[in-house]
Design an enzyme around this catalytic site. Structure first.
Site, PDB file in Angstrom:
ATOM      1  N   ASP A  71       0.844  -1.191   0.000  1.00 54.29           N
ATOM      2  CA  ASP A  71       0.000   0.000   0.000  1.00 54.29           C
ATOM      3  C   ASP A  71       0.882   1.245   0.000  1.00 54.29           C
ATOM      4  O   ASP A  71       2.064   1.198   0.338  1.00 54.29           O
ATOM      5  CB  ASP A  71      -0.946   0.004   1.196  1.00 54.29           C
ATOM      6  CG  ASP A  71      -0.218   0.142   2.527  1.00 54.29           C
ATOM      7  OD1 ASP A  71       0.857  -0.462   2.680  1.00 54.29           O
ATOM      8  OD2 ASP A  71      -0.726   0.849   3.407  1.00 54.29           O
ATOM      9  N   GLU A 124      -0.088  -0.811   5.764  1.00 54.65           N
ATOM     10  CA  GLU A 124       1.009  -0.286   6.580  1.00 54.65           C
ATOM     11  C   GLU A 124       0.862   1.218   6.772  1.00 54.65           C
ATOM     12  O   GLU A 124       1.185   1.755   7.833  1.00 54.65           O
ATOM     13  CB  GLU A 124       2.357  -0.608   5.921  1.00 54.65           C
ATOM     14  CG  GLU A 124       3.568  -0.372   6.811  1.00 54.65           C
ATOM     15  CD  GLU A 124       4.110   1.051   6.789  1.00 54.65           C
ATOM     16  OE1 GLU A 124       4.953   1.381   7.640  1.00 54.65           O
ATOM     17  OE2 GLU A 124       3.685   1.836   5.909  1.00 54.65           O
TER      18      GLU A 124
END
Length: 350
Positions: A71, A124
């Site tokens: 991400d 994250e």
């Protein structure tokens, strides 16, 4: 795919950066990386229960997990190549390190008994770290490398802790010519109170890593019926000796404001003399670099994997972390290739 050339390695990174994957919207990028790992000849490649892209090479009992994240921060500036610079969201944070993992794991001659697991973790950047928490709960590696930018010749050993504070005040409005403080003024007063406390804590502290930092992440005011509302998000960056629960316990409500905390993580520092650290230093020197250690003021999935696994761990990856989240985020492709060489040597040495 029998061998991964430098051209193919650069294509992987460029193609991965070209897929938008902000937190909680990683599915397309994860599917792409899994397809790439299958074509590259990984023994296994799949999307796991929480959306992580996972690739496995080898079948030994000794595991090394290369834990990157797929991400990115929000926003999607144009992807472009200028000379040897690749521009785009995630080029540095952290698709550059993740692509380094994916290529090096396949290039390395993995010894018998070693099982290498590459993970492109989700969320994250969302302060939830759902992907890393799932991996930590379901694996027990002998070594772990976290995929974060540190330049090809540096090794990150520590990250500060974190606590996010959501503050909200709502109350009756008064005329701006009156003496009652406005919702915005109430918010600013509370923010200055926390700033002052942090400054008091930091007296005589010179190191950035051991300092208590506080930042104003967001501030908004609006009218809700006859009431005024002020809302803030405040972020604490915590040194190793400060427990986020202790900070949360000292946050008193003022003027009836509502306070909620989230994203609590303790700081973590790894052993700089571990076998993994020594192998990385040798590989960097063999590549012509002078290895250095870094301790960062942000957080990463090391804050979760470090205490969760208690194994030799470092963070590594190409790119300049000062470019994280910026509109001009970019990576030097030559540095990316150097990092692949270093990590390949590390995997062959463990």
């Amino acid at each position: 795919m029998t061998a991964i050339s430098s051209v193919a390695a650069e294509e992987l990174l460029r193609d991965l950066v070209a897929i938008a994957s902000p937190s909680r919207e990683e599915a397309e990028a994860a599917a792409f990386l899994v397809d790439w790992m299958r074509a590259a000849g990984y023994d296994e490649a799949f999307v796991d229960e929480v959306g992580n892209a996972v690739g496995v090479i080898g079948s030994g009992e000794t595991e090394i997990i290369l834990l990157g994240h797929i991400d990115t921060f929000a926003g999607f500036p144009p992807v472009r190549v200028k000379g040897r610079m690749l521009f785009g969201r995630g080029a540095v944070d952290a698709k550059g390190p993740l692509s380094t993992f994916a290529v090096a794991a396949k290039r390395a001659k993995i010894r018998a008994g070693l099982r290498v697991i590459v993970v492109g973790a989700v969320e994250e950047e969302a302060a939830t770290s759902k992907g890393a928490r799932h991996v930590v709960a379901n694996n027990r590696p002998a070594y772990c490398v976290i995929g974060e930018p540190s330049h090809w010749d540096r090794i990150t050993l520590g990250y500060k802790g974190r606590l996010l504070v959501d503050w909200r005040w709502e109350g009756g409005l008064a005329h701006s010519a009156g003496e009652a403080p406005s919702p915005a003024e109430r918010a600013v007063d509370y923010w200055l109170r926390l700033q002052s406390r942090a400054a008091e804590h930091n007296q005589a502290i010179d190191s950035i890593f051991t300092r208590l930092d506080v930042s104003l992440r967001d501030l908004r005011t609006y009218q809700h019926g006859v009431n005024g509302v002020a809302e803030m998000t405040i972020g604490f960056r915590l040194p190793p000796e400060v427990d986020p629960s202790e900070v949360a316990a000292k946050l008193e409500s003022v003027d009836g404001a509502a306070i909620a905390t989230r994203g609590a993580e303790r700081a973590y520092t790894a052993d700089k003399n571990s076998e993994l650290s020594r192998v990385f230093r040798r590989a960097i020197r063999a590549g012509g670099g002078s290895p250095r250690f870094l301790y960062k003021t942000g957080t990463s999935d090391m804050n979760i994997a470090g205490p969760g696994w208690d194994c030799p761990i470092v963070a590594y990856g190409p790119g300049d972390s000062a470019l994280d989240h910026t509109p001009e985020e970019h990576i030097n492709l030559d540095e990316y290739l150097l990092a692949i060489d270093v990590l390949t040597a590390v995997l062959e040495s463990l």
